[in-house]
Design a protein around this motif. Structure first.
Motif, PDB file in Angstrom:
ATOM      1  N   ALA A 255       0.825  -1.201   0.000  1.00 26.71           N
ATOM      2  CA  ALA A 255       0.000   0.000   0.000  1.00 26.71           C
ATOM      3  C   ALA A 255       0.863   1.257   0.000  1.00 26.71           C
ATOM      4  N   ARG A 256       1.951   1.223   0.762  1.00 25.30           N
ATOM      5  CA  ARG A 256       2.841   2.378   0.770  1.00 25.30           C
ATOM      6  C   ARG A 256       3.485   2.602  -0.593  1.00 25.30           C
ATOM      7  N   ARG A 257       3.906   1.509  -1.215  1.00 26.89           N
ATOM      8  CA  ARG A 257       4.490   1.639  -2.549  1.00 26.89           C
ATOM      9  C   ARG A 257       3.477   2.216  -3.535  1.00 26.89           C
ATOM     10  N   LEU A 258       2.231   1.743  -3.433  1.00 26.14           N
ATOM     11  CA  LEU A 258       1.183   2.239  -4.319  1.00 26.14           C
ATOM     12  C   LEU A 258       0.938   3.721  -4.093  1.00 26.14           C
ATOM     13  N   MET A 259       0.940   4.131  -2.789  1.00 23.23           N
ATOM     14  CA  MET A 259       0.756   5.554  -2.489  1.00 23.23           C
ATOM     15  C   MET A 259       1.920   6.373  -3.020  1.00 23.23           C
ATOM     16  N   GLU A 260       3.145   5.856  -2.884  1.00 21.50           N
ATOM     17  CA  GLU A 260       4.300   6.586  -3.393  1.00 21.50           C
ATOM     18  C   GLU A 260       4.272   6.698  -4.912  1.00 21.50           C
ATOM     19  N   SER A 261       3.903   5.624  -5.586  1.00 13.79           N
ATOM     20  CA  SER A 261       3.814   5.666  -7.053  1.00 13.79           C
ATOM     21  C   SER A 261       2.715   6.621  -7.512  1.00 13.79           C
ATOM     22  N   GLY A 262       1.572   6.650  -6.761  1.00 14.54           N
ATOM     23  CA  GLY A 262       0.486   7.556  -7.129  1.00 14.54           C
ATOM     24  C   GLY A 262       0.890   9.005  -6.940  1.00 14.54           C
ATOM     25  N   SER A 263       1.589   9.306  -5.851  1.00 14.04           N
ATOM     26  CA  SER A 263       2.034  10.685  -5.635  1.00 14.04           C
ATOM     27  C   SER A 263       3.066  11.105  -6.677  1.00 14.04           C
ATOM     28  N   ALA A 264       3.947  10.160  -7.070  1.00 17.53           N
ATOM     29  CA  ALA A 264       4.938  10.484  -8.109  1.00 17.53           C
ATOM     30  C   ALA A 264       4.262  10.753  -9.448  1.00 17.53           C
TER      31      ALA A 264
ATOM     32  N   THR B 296       1.243  11.874  -9.891  1.00 21.49           N
ATOM     33  CA  THR B 296       0.531  13.151  -9.797  1.00 21.49           C
ATOM     34  C   THR B 296       1.486  14.316  -9.956  1.00 21.49           C
ATOM     35  N   SER B 297       2.689  14.208  -9.392  1.00 17.91           N
ATOM     36  CA  SER B 297       3.652  15.303  -9.514  1.00 17.91           C
ATOM     37  C   SER B 297       4.178  15.439 -10.946  1.00 17.91           C
ATOM     38  N   ARG B 298       4.260  14.349 -11.684  1.00 14.20           N
ATOM     39  CA  ARG B 298       4.775  14.425 -13.047  1.00 14.20           C
ATOM     40  C   ARG B 298       3.734  14.943 -14.028  1.00 14.20           C
ATOM     41  N   THR B 299       2.570  14.448 -13.964  1.00 13.88           N
ATOM     42  CA  THR B 299       1.532  14.787 -14.944  1.00 13.88           C
ATOM     43  C   THR B 299       0.800  16.067 -14.599  1.00 13.88           C
ATOM     44  N   GLY B 300       0.754  16.391 -13.210  1.00 13.58           N
ATOM     45  CA  GLY B 300       0.004  17.573 -12.809  1.00 13.58           C
ATOM     46  C   GLY B 300      -1.484  17.318 -12.876  1.00 13.58           C
ATOM     47  N   LEU B 301      -2.196  18.419 -12.981  1.00 11.32           N
ATOM     48  CA  LEU B 301      -3.664  18.343 -13.049  1.00 11.32           C
ATOM     49  C   LEU B 301      -4.074  18.283 -14.523  1.00 11.32           C
ATOM     50  N   THR B 302      -4.075  17.113 -15.117  1.00  8.95           N
ATOM     51  CA  THR B 302      -4.390  16.937 -16.548  1.00  8.95           C
ATOM     52  C   THR B 302      -5.885  16.795 -16.797  1.00  8.95           C
ATOM     53  N   GLY B 303      -6.596  16.332 -15.882  1.00  9.76           N
ATOM     54  CA  GLY B 303      -8.037  16.152 -16.129  1.00  9.76           C
ATOM     55  C   GLY B 303      -8.752  15.670 -14.905  1.00  9.76           C
ATOM     56  N   ARG B 304     -10.039  15.872 -14.964  1.00  9.49           N
ATOM     57  CA  ARG B 304     -10.843  15.496 -13.809  1.00  9.49           C
ATOM     58  C   ARG B 304     -10.919  13.982 -13.676  1.00  9.49           C
ATOM     59  N   GLY B 305     -10.881  13.240 -14.775  1.00 11.67           N
ATOM     60  CA  GLY B 305     -10.967  11.776 -14.713  1.00 11.67           C
ATOM     61  C   GLY B 305      -9.735  11.161 -14.073  1.00 11.67           C
ATOM     62  N   GLU B 306      -8.511  11.676 -14.494  1.00 12.32           N
ATOM     63  CA  GLU B 306      -7.289  11.155 -13.894  1.00 12.32           C
ATOM     64  C   GLU B 306      -7.219  11.512 -12.415  1.00 12.32           C
ATOM     65  N   ARG B 307      -7.704  12.760 -12.079  1.00 12.63           N
ATOM     66  CA  ARG B 307      -7.689  13.162 -10.677  1.00 12.63           C
ATOM     67  C   ARG B 307      -8.576  12.247  -9.840  1.00 12.63           C
ATOM     68  N   GLY B 308      -9.736  11.896 -10.409  1.00 13.80           N
ATOM     69  CA  GLY B 308     -10.655  11.026  -9.664  1.00 13.80           C
ATOM     70  C   GLY B 308     -10.071   9.638  -9.457  1.00 13.80           C
ATOM     71  N   SER B 309      -9.388   9.108 -10.500  1.00 11.47           N
ATOM     72  CA  SER B 309      -8.784   7.774 -10.355  1.00 11.47           C
ATOM     73  C   SER B 309      -7.667   7.776  -9.325  1.00 11.47           C
ATOM     74  N   THR B 310      -6.853   8.841  -9.353  1.00  3.64           N
ATOM     75  CA  THR B 310      -5.761   8.930  -8.374  1.00  3.64           C
ATOM     76  C   THR B 310      -6.305   9.035  -6.960  1.00  3.64           C
ATOM     77  N   LYS B 311      -7.358   9.863  -6.803  1.00  5.94           N
ATOM     78  CA  LYS B 311      -7.955   9.990  -5.470  1.00  5.94           C
ATOM     79  C   LYS B 311      -8.533   8.674  -4.999  1.00  5.94           C
ATOM     80  N   SER B 312      -9.150   7.919  -5.902  1.00  3.12           N
ATOM     81  CA  SER B 312      -9.700   6.626  -5.493  1.00  3.12           C
ATOM     82  C   SER B 312      -8.603   5.663  -5.078  1.00  3.12           C
TER      83      SER B 312
END
Length: 384
Positions: A336-345, A347-363
């Motif tokens: 779970a920690r690895r998944l959280m770290e990969s998700g945060s990485a 998000t930092s690379r792509t930025g806020l590209t769209g509402r759909g990607e943001r929703g998937s990352t938040k989920s």
């Protein structure tokens, strides 16, 4: 080089610089006024009043070698005083160590004397109690024997009084006996045959009977006196034998009491050892029981169906099951920690590209967070 030079003594008068005031030695050939006018243009020589060491240190033309020698002398003096102080301190430390050892020896001797005195007092108290008990027993026996002796004395006194009464009665009727005997001597020989049926014969027969009874009583009295004397001798022998038996009994009793005290001490020591062993065993049993309860609680919380029913499971099997459960939960938390770290990485690379990607990352993050608290909670419960 400096060590080979001779040491300088500060008390040497040759090292002291003395400058005299030459004004006092001037021969006066002029008046005071003329001399004062001429002294205005005279350069006075200052008089040095400082110590020679100060002059040597502050002098401009003083050699460096002389200062080194002076400092070397002072250093040697300080070293000598330091060595003396060290020797004095060492002697003081040795004296204190010797005094401490003497005090420890005296303390140990005092402690041993105190223990011996307490033991002596306890033994004297035990002896006093034993002697008091023996005295009470002997006093009771002496009172009983004294009463018996008084009873025998009373009987002897009564028998002597009875003997004296009988003697008085005999002496009282002795004259009648003599009279009757003389009367019989004067009577004719045929008188006794013809007068056999008279009243004199019963008296004579009575007298004979009384005389025989008196002789028997005398013999009985003599026999009783002999018995009393024999009883007194037997009583004396019994007293001696009783005193000897009493001494032997007291000796045996003292030995038995000493053995009893020894056995009591051994029993007390055995009881103390037994209580100590019981305390240790009870503590071990409590620790083992607590450990088993903890293992069973952990097994109930980390139950895995493949290990079978929990009631028939052994302790080692329970521990293996708990270990596997803990490893599984740790692996889940790590993922779970690895998944959280990969998700945060991401998000930092792509930025806020769209509402759909943001929703998937938040989920994904919310799922990981949900898993992480549950895993931490399970781990805390397991550690409890």
């Amino acid at each position: 080089m400096t060590s080979s030079l001779p040491l300088l003594d500060s008390s040497d008068p040759r090292l002291n610089l003395t400058v005299k005031n030459r004004i006092r030695n001037v021969f006066v050939t002029q008046t005071e006024e003329v001399r004062q006018k001429k002294e205005e243009n005279i350069n006075h020589i200052p008089v040095i009043t400082e110590n020679s060491s100060r002059v040597l240190e502050s002098g401009v033309n003083t050699l460096q070698k002389t200062l080194v020698l002076k400092k070397q002398a002072e250093l040697n003096e300080v070293d000598r005083q330091l060595s003396l102080k060290r020797q004095e301190f060492k002697s003081c430390v040795e004296a204190l160590a010797q005094r401490r050892s003497d005090l420890e020896v005296k303390h140990q001797q005092t402690k041993e004397r105190t223990m011996r005195f307490e033991k002596f007092v306890a033994e004297n108290e035990a002896r006093r109690r034993r002697a008091q008990k023996k005295y009470e027993v002997a006093r009771d026996e002496n009172m009983i024997k004294q009463r018996e002796i008084e009873d025998l004395k009373e009987q002897l006194k009564w028998l002597k009084a009875r003997q004296q009464d009988l003697k008085d009665i005999m002496m009282k009727y002795k004259i009648y006996e003599d009279y009757l005997k003389k009367t019989l001597d004067y009577l004719p020989s045929t008188y006794l045959d013809s007068g056999s049926k008279t009243s004199v014969m019963p008296i004579i027969w009575r007298h004979e009977t009384l005389s025989i009874t008196y002789q028997e009583l005398l013999q009985r009295l003599v026999h009783l006196e002999e018995e009393v004397q024999q009883g007194q001798r037997d009583l004396h022998n019994m007293k001696q034998e009783h005193s000897f038996n009493k001494l032997m009994s007291m000796k045996e009793l003292s030995q038995l009491q000493a053995e009893l005290e020894t056995l009591k001490e051994k029993n007390k020591q055995a009881e103390v050892n037994l209580l100590a062993e019981r305390g240790l065993s009870r503590q071990k049993v409590e620790e083992v029981g607590t450990l088993l309860m903890v293992i069973k609680n952990l097994a109930e919380q980390c139950y895995i169906a493949k290990y079978g029913p929990l009631e028939d499971m052994e302790i080692l099997t329970m521990m293996d099951m708990v270990k596997e459960c803990l490893l599984d939960k740790a692996d889940t938390e790590r993922r779970a920690r690895r998944l959280m770290e990969s998700g945060s990485a991401t998000t930092s690379r792509t930025g806020l590209t769209g509402r759909g990607e943001r929703g998937s990352t938040k989920s994904i993050v919310s799922k990981a967070r949900l898993k992480s608290p549950s895993t931490a909670r399970t781990k805390s419960e397991t550690m409890r």
